[in-house]
Structure formats: structure tokens, C-alpha cells
Design a protein around this motif. Structure first.
Motif, mmCIF file in Angstrom:
data_model
loop_
_atom_site.group_PDB
_atom_site.id
_atom_site.type_symbol
_atom_site.label_atom_id
_atom_site.label_comp_id
_atom_site.label_asym_id
_atom_site.label_seq_id
_atom_site.Cartn_x
_atom_site.Cartn_y
_atom_site.Cartn_z
ATOM 1 N N HIS A 141 0.861 -1.186 0.000
ATOM 2 C CA HIS A 141 0.000 0.000 0.000
ATOM 3 C C HIS A 141 0.896 1.234 0.000
ATOM 4 N N ILE A 142 0.819 2.027 -1.066
ATOM 5 C CA ILE A 142 1.738 3.152 -1.232
ATOM 6 C C ILE A 142 0.975 4.371 -1.748
ATOM 7 N N LEU A 143 1.146 5.488 -1.069
ATOM 8 C CA LEU A 143 0.716 6.794 -1.559
ATOM 9 C C LEU A 143 1.965 7.422 -2.158
ATOM 10 N N TYR A 144 1.916 7.807 -3.419
ATOM 11 C CA TYR A 144 3.129 8.316 -4.052
ATOM 12 C C TYR A 144 2.906 9.696 -4.652
ATOM 13 N N GLY A 145 4.016 10.422 -4.750
ATOM 14 C CA GLY A 145 4.048 11.717 -5.404
ATOM 15 C C GLY A 145 5.206 11.739 -6.382
ATOM 16 N N GLU A 146 5.525 12.923 -6.871
ATOM 17 C CA GLU A 146 6.577 13.080 -7.869
ATOM 18 C C GLU A 146 7.930 12.550 -7.393
ATOM 19 N N ASP A 147 8.336 12.924 -6.198
ATOM 20 C CA ASP A 147 9.651 12.533 -5.671
ATOM 21 C C ASP A 147 9.560 11.886 -4.296
ATOM 22 N N TYR A 148 8.416 11.330 -3.951
ATOM 23 C CA TYR A 148 8.228 10.850 -2.587
ATOM 24 C C TYR A 148 7.172 9.752 -2.577
ATOM 25 N N ALA A 149 7.379 8.763 -1.728
ATOM 26 C CA ALA A 149 6.374 7.710 -1.526
ATOM 27 C C ALA A 149 6.190 7.493 -0.033
ATOM 28 N N LEU A 150 4.947 7.342 0.370
ATOM 29 C CA LEU A 150 4.599 7.087 1.762
ATOM 30 C C LEU A 150 4.092 5.653 1.853
ATOM 31 N N ALA A 151 4.770 4.833 2.647
ATOM 32 C CA ALA A 151 4.407 3.424 2.737
ATOM 33 C C ALA A 151 4.237 2.961 4.190
ATOM 34 N N LYS A 152 4.327 3.869 5.136
ATOM 35 C CA LYS A 152 4.244 3.495 6.549
ATOM 36 C C LYS A 152 3.360 4.488 7.287
ATOM 37 N N TRP A 153 2.318 3.980 7.947
ATOM 38 C CA TRP A 153 1.429 4.802 8.749
ATOM 39 C C TRP A 153 0.690 3.903 9.730
ATOM 40 N N LYS A 154 0.040 4.519 10.678
ATOM 41 C CA LYS A 154 -0.789 3.828 11.670
ATOM 42 C C LYS A 154 -2.218 4.361 11.569
ATOM 43 N N LEU A 155 -3.179 3.550 11.958
ATOM 44 C CA LEU A 155 -4.557 4.003 12.052
ATOM 45 C C LEU A 155 -4.574 5.244 12.942
ATOM 46 N N GLY A 156 -5.163 6.313 12.460
ATOM 47 C CA GLY A 156 -5.216 7.569 13.204
ATOM 48 C C GLY A 156 -4.270 8.629 12.663
ATOM 49 N N GLY A 172 -0.375 -2.699 -4.313
ATOM 50 C CA GLY A 172 0.388 -3.809 -4.866
ATOM 51 C C GLY A 172 0.543 -4.929 -3.857
ATOM 52 N N GLY A 173 -0.345 -4.953 -2.865
ATOM 53 C CA GLY A 173 -0.258 -5.956 -1.816
ATOM 54 C C GLY A 173 -1.266 -7.076 -1.983
ATOM 55 N N THR A 174 -1.622 -7.686 -0.861
ATOM 56 C CA THR A 174 -2.568 -8.806 -0.871
ATOM 57 C C THR A 174 -3.786 -8.527 0.004
ATOM 58 N N LYS A 175 -3.882 -7.318 0.560
ATOM 59 C CA LYS A 175 -4.988 -6.930 1.444
ATOM 60 C C LYS A 175 -5.723 -5.733 0.857
ATOM 61 N N ASP A 176 -7.033 -5.690 1.083
ATOM 62 C CA ASP A 176 -7.811 -4.528 0.665
ATOM 63 C C ASP A 176 -7.318 -3.293 1.414
ATOM 64 N N ARG A 177 -7.485 -2.154 0.774
ATOM 65 C CA ARG A 177 -7.080 -0.881 1.363
ATOM 66 C C ARG A 177 -8.324 -0.013 1.554
ATOM 67 N N PHE A 178 -8.482 0.573 2.756
ATOM 68 C CA PHE A 178 -9.595 1.459 3.060
ATOM 69 C C PHE A 178 -9.038 2.808 3.511
ATOM 70 N N LEU A 179 -9.628 3.868 2.981
ATOM 71 C CA LEU A 179 -9.113 5.205 3.191
ATOM 72 C C LEU A 179 -10.269 6.194 3.256
ATOM 73 N N LEU A 180 -10.198 7.124 4.172
ATOM 74 C CA LEU A 180 -11.176 8.203 4.288
ATOM 75 C C LEU A 180 -10.512 9.484 3.786
ATOM 76 N N VAL A 181 -11.193 10.197 2.907
ATOM 77 C CA VAL A 181 -10.678 11.468 2.390
ATOM 78 C C VAL A 181 -11.638 12.577 2.816
ATOM 79 N N PHE A 182 -11.079 13.556 3.500
ATOM 80 C CA PHE A 182 -11.829 14.721 3.967
ATOM 81 C C PHE A 182 -11.410 15.920 3.125
ATOM 82 N N THR A 183 -12.388 16.689 2.652
ATOM 83 C CA THR A 183 -12.098 17.897 1.879
ATOM 84 C C THR A 183 -12.932 19.040 2.448
#
Length: 190
Positions: A141-156, A172-183
Motif C-alpha cells: 500500500h503506497i501513496l506516491y508523489g513526484e519525488d516521494y512515496a509514503l508506505a508506513k502509517w498507523k490508524l489515526g 500492490g499488496g494482498t490486502k484490501d485498502r480502506f481510506l477516508l478522504v476529507f475535503t
């Protein structure tokens, strides 16, 4: 880079129960299916399609998951925001893109024209988009940008998706990914 906004204690059990409600909507890709699609969707459809960019969406604005302290801490208005939960299965990707906030500000400006890049750049500075993972990070599970990737976080953990920054997501993993987006609008804007 995706600025870290802090660690928040939302009602994770209530959010999880809502995720199990069965009210999911399939987005597929491209997000809009006809030849009059917004150009932002058109340019990626040669590489991304329903086979590799399938995402489900669950509107959550009316659930009021965010306490008053959320709005105060992040400096955003409580009276106008959207919240959506995204479910991405393994093997799916969100193409690189720059947010243009159609579910928040609409597809068209006040004159009835599609938002121009210049208008979105100005309006985007008034908006805070928060990326809220609904689970600890998983392998692939990776959030990526132009020059940066975030692959480590905790719930919260909560991160900002800055307006005007190209980004995407890979499962690119084997588990579903769930994400909340606030705008929402920053205090003092709009």
C-alpha cells in the motif's frame, strides 16, 4: 511530500461499521465514460482502466465522523466539507493526478464553464484535503508523489494532500485498502 497533520482518535469502530453497510459505488476508470470527459480523465485512459484502476467509493459526509476538535485543530470550516471512503482491492492503482475537487466545488465554476487550471490553482489554496488511512499500513500500500512515496502509517495518522501536487495510490499488496478522504475549506476562505 505529504505533510503529517497529526494523530487523531476518530470513532474507528463506527467508521468500520459504516464501511460494512454495503452502500458502495463502483468508480471504475476512467471516472467519466464519454468522449466529453474532462481532459484530466482523458489523458490517463490509455494506461488505466477497470482492470487495473477499480475503486469503490462510499459517501460519508452525512455520517459526521469528525468532532469539533477536528475542525479546530486543522483550521477548517465545519459548515462545508465532504468525506468519502475509498476501497481499493489488491492489484489496483490510482493514476498520477492533481486533484481538481469536482465532488467538493463541482465540475463548473460560477460562470458555468469548466474550472480552468488557473482557477483550480487559486481555489485549491483555500481547500484542505486530508488523507486518512482506516488501517495500519500493509505491504504494497503506497501513496506516491513526484519525488516521494509514503508506505508506513498507523490508524489515526492523517496527512495532507496539498493542492496542485501530483499523486496517486498503489495497492500492490494482498490486502484490501480502506481510506477516508476529507475535503473542506480552510478557516477564513469562501
Amino acid at each position: 511530500m505529504f505533510p503529517y497533520l497529526g494523530h487523531f482518535n476518530l470513532d474507528w469502530d463506527r467508521i468500520d461499521k459504516y464501511c460494512n453497510s454495503g452502500l458502495w459505488f463502483d468508480l471504475g476508470y476512467p471516472r467519466i465514460k464519454n468522449e466529453d470527459d474532462h481532459w484530466r480523465h482523458q489523458k490517463n485512459k490509455q494506461w488505466y482502466n477497470d482492470n487495473n484502476s477499480s475503486v469503490k467509493e462510499l459517501w460519508a459526509t452525512e455520517q459526521e465522523f469528525f468532532p469539533d476538535s477536528w475542525f479546530y485543530t486543522l483550521g477548517v470550516q465545519k459548515d462545508k466539507y465532504t468525506a468519502k471512503i475509498f476501497w481499493t482491492k489488491p492489484g489496483n492503482f490510482e493514476p498520477p493526478h492533481v486533484d481538481f475537487f469536482p465532488s467538493f466545488i463541482g465540475e463548473h465554476n460560477q460562470k458555468g464553464d469548466r474550472w480552468s487550471d488557473e482557477e483550480i490553482a487559486i481555489e485549491g489554496k483555500k481547500i484542505l484535503r486530508a488523507w486518512i488511512p482506516l488501517q495500519d499500513s500493509k505491504l504494497g500500500h503506497i501513496l506516491y508523489g513526484e519525488d516521494y512515496a509514503l508506505a508506513k502509517w498507523k490508524l489515526g495518522d492523517v496527512f495532507e494532500l496539498p493542492s496542485g501536487v501530483s499523486h496517486g495510490f498503489a495497492n500492490g499488496g494482498t490486502k484490501d485498502r480502506f481510506l477516508l478522504v476529507f475535503t473542506g475549506y480552510r478557516n477564513g476562505e469562501n
